[in-house]
Structures are given as structure tokens and as C-alpha cells.
Design an enzyme around this catalytic site. Sequence first.
Site, PDB file in Angstrom:
ATOM      1  N   PRO A 220     -26.766  -8.746 -18.809  1.00  0.00           N
ATOM      2  CA  PRO A 220     -25.644  -9.369 -19.530  1.00  0.00           C
ATOM      3  C   PRO A 220     -25.692  -9.183 -21.051  1.00  0.00           C
ATOM      4  CG  PRO A 220     -27.282 -11.032 -19.079  1.00  0.00           C
ATOM      5  CD  PRO A 220     -27.805  -9.745 -18.461  1.00  0.00           C
ATOM      6  N   GLY A 221     -26.752  -8.500 -21.556  1.00  0.00           N
ATOM      7  CA  GLY A 221     -26.777  -8.202 -22.984  1.00  0.00           C
ATOM      8  C   GLY A 221     -28.009  -8.655 -23.725  1.00  0.00           C
ATOM      9  N   ASP A 258     -22.261   4.271 -14.765  1.00  0.00           N
ATOM     10  CA  ASP A 258     -23.640   4.363 -14.289  1.00  0.00           C
ATOM     11  C   ASP A 258     -24.534   4.818 -15.445  1.00  0.00           C
ATOM     12  OD1 ASP A 258     -26.080   5.062 -13.153  1.00  0.00           O
ATOM     13  OD2 ASP A 258     -25.193   5.979 -11.379  1.00  0.00           O
ATOM     14  N   ASP A 275     -33.463  -0.887 -19.837  1.00  0.00           N
ATOM     15  CA  ASP A 275     -34.270  -1.787 -19.007  1.00  0.00           C
ATOM     16  C   ASP A 275     -33.707  -1.799 -17.585  1.00  0.00           C
ATOM     17  OD1 ASP A 275     -36.277  -3.613 -18.396  1.00  0.00           O
ATOM     18  OD2 ASP A 275     -35.086  -5.347 -18.961  1.00  0.00           O
ATOM     19  N   LYS A 304     -40.732   0.160 -14.501  1.00  0.00           N
ATOM     20  CA  LYS A 304     -41.075  -0.858 -13.511  1.00  0.00           C
ATOM     21  C   LYS A 304     -42.241  -0.350 -12.665  1.00  0.00           C
ATOM     22  CE  LYS A 304     -37.445  -2.957 -15.066  1.00  0.00           C
ATOM     23  NZ  LYS A 304     -37.540  -4.135 -15.957  1.00  0.00           N
TER      24      LYS A 304
END
Length: 361
Positions: A220-221, A258, A275, A304
Site C-alpha cells: 500500500p506504499g 505487473d 519488496d 525472500k
Amino acid sequence: MSSVVIYCRSGFENDAAAEITFQAAEQGFAGYVKTKPNTGIVVYECFDASHGEEIIKKVDFKNMVFARQWFTGALVDNMPLEDRVSAIVDAAAEFPECGDLRVETPDTNEGKELSKFCKKISTPLKKSLEKRSKVTREIAEKKPVMHVLFLANDSAYVGYSYTFNNSPFFMGIPRLRMPSDAPSRSTLKLDEAFNVFIPPHEAEERMQPGMRGVDLGACPGGWTYQLVRRGMFVSAIDNGPMNDDLMETGQVKHFRVDGFKYRPEKRNIQWLVCDMVEKPAKVTNLMIDWAVNAYAKELIFNLKLPMKKRFDSVYECLKMIKEELDKYGVSYELQAKHLYHDREEVTVHLNVTKVPQSLYS
């Protein structure tokens, strides 16, 4: 000193152990590791007693991914509870004069229980060390840092590190506050990355207001927020919704695309941040593409980690970046760190200093 004491995140002791063994061997040092699960520390014992100091000088700390901090020292245990100060001062008798004293604990629940005691003993310990000319009265940035890492109220590793090759932060952890208006807690990961990877004296030049940034997987930012607060104009790339307050700043353009397919129309991006939740190799290949094609000058991205072989996974990705950029003649600086605000991930910083124009013209 034969011991190198390494701080790491609890649960990542095996990764830190594999890393110091690998890095020491690369420099021609031999030894073995002592560690226990979930203790937040790793101790590398050198076969040659003089090699502890050599390792913390010659192994580049910036190349240590899982280490938050390190020093060479020795264990002082069974200290008399009525006079632990004298036991520590005696242990430091042969140390060089240090310019700072850090009385610390591992970053564990057990360590936190010792924090009040550490604060209490710090003042009398420092005064005693000053009298012995082992610690300067004022902080001297060019002198070594003395570390006293308490494991229990009668047991501590005592040693020192060098300011040219250690973490400048207490316990190796930057102390950051969660902004009340940030869209998510992930914002602290990028804030910490800027603090760890960008030297303070270069921050103003490398993160100027008006610069352009791209955030891949922005929703969301949380990471976009850190670019906006530094005055940058950001292209936020994500099919999900962005935080309304961020959009109202006028500094953010949201593209529902995307993140693996998006490419900028112009090569005027200073910062790319990413991220996205995806396999480390896939993200690594995407970042290599951005670097080789000169789409961005500096990149910060997360890898990750798998449940097993985390050290191997990270080093394979870093090796891939180095091999590909070297193959194409790209000049760069590369760092990676398992940050305090990271969980099952590692944050990588790639500073692309020169790309042959023939690659993208």
C-alpha cells in the site's frame, strides 16, 4: 585474541556461522564455530590466537550479510557479583585505548532482561576504564570501540572492534521510530536500509528532493513513503491500491502494472526499490536487467529467503549479480544485509556507477 564474537538475529545463528567460516577461509584463516540456537550470537574460535584481530581487520564487514556487529575478544565468566567492574577492567588490560564503550546484550528476551543492569554498570565501568587509559573520556571516532557483551549478570564477552570495519550502531541496530502516518510497518525496512547502506555524509547528495524513484510492488506504499518523505517523485507499480494520503501528496503516480514487466520510458531514475514476494533468483534476475540497461542508478531490493539453506541462497544470488555485471562491464558497489526490521529476507543495495552505453543505446 582468538575469538570473533558476532551478533545476529535470533534463529539465524547457523547462517551467521556458515558466513564467518566462509569469509575467514577466503582470507586464509582457519577455525571453528561455537553457537547455540536462538542465542543471537556466534563465536568463531581461531586456531591461531592472533587471528581474531586479523579477521576483524581484513574481512570486510560490509560483506557480512547476517552479522549485525562483531568484535574480537574473550569470555569473562564467574565474575564476582560484588565487583564485576574490576574483572572486566582486568580483562581489558592488554587492549588498545578505545574511543567508545558499548555495554550490550544479545537481541533476545534473555538479553533484554539484562538491559537495565547494563545501563547501571556502564557509568562505573567507564570511569574505571578511563583511569586505566583504556577508554577516552570523550568519544574518539578513529579509535577502536570496546564491547562488553553480557550473557548473564556474571558472564560477558569483552573485546574491541575497529570503527573502519564495524557497525556504527549500538548492538548493530539503528534505532528508528515508526512514522504515525506511514501506510505499513514495512516502511521501516527501507528507512533502515538507507541508514545502513548510505554513509551519512553522502545521504544529502544521493537522496535529493526532486529525484525520481520507482517502487516495484508498491501497495500500500510503505516503501514509497520513504521516497516521498525525502522529496522524491515516485512511480508506484502495483495492481493493488495505494494509500490515499500518499496519492494526495502529488509526488506519486500509480501504475497498475505487473512489477516484473514494467520498464520506465526514460533513463532518469535515481532509485529503484522493490519488496515483491517472489523467489530470490527471479527478483535477482529482474534487478540485473534494470542495472545492465541503466534504468536506475541505485537499487534497494529484498530477497525472500527459503526455509533452509538461507546462507547458500543469498550468496548464490549475490554471485549471480557479480558475474552478470562483470560480464557486461558494469561498474558497481554491492552490499547485502539481514536488517533488524527484516524477517525471512535479506535487503540488497546495488549502486550502479557506470554502464557501457553500448549495452542500451
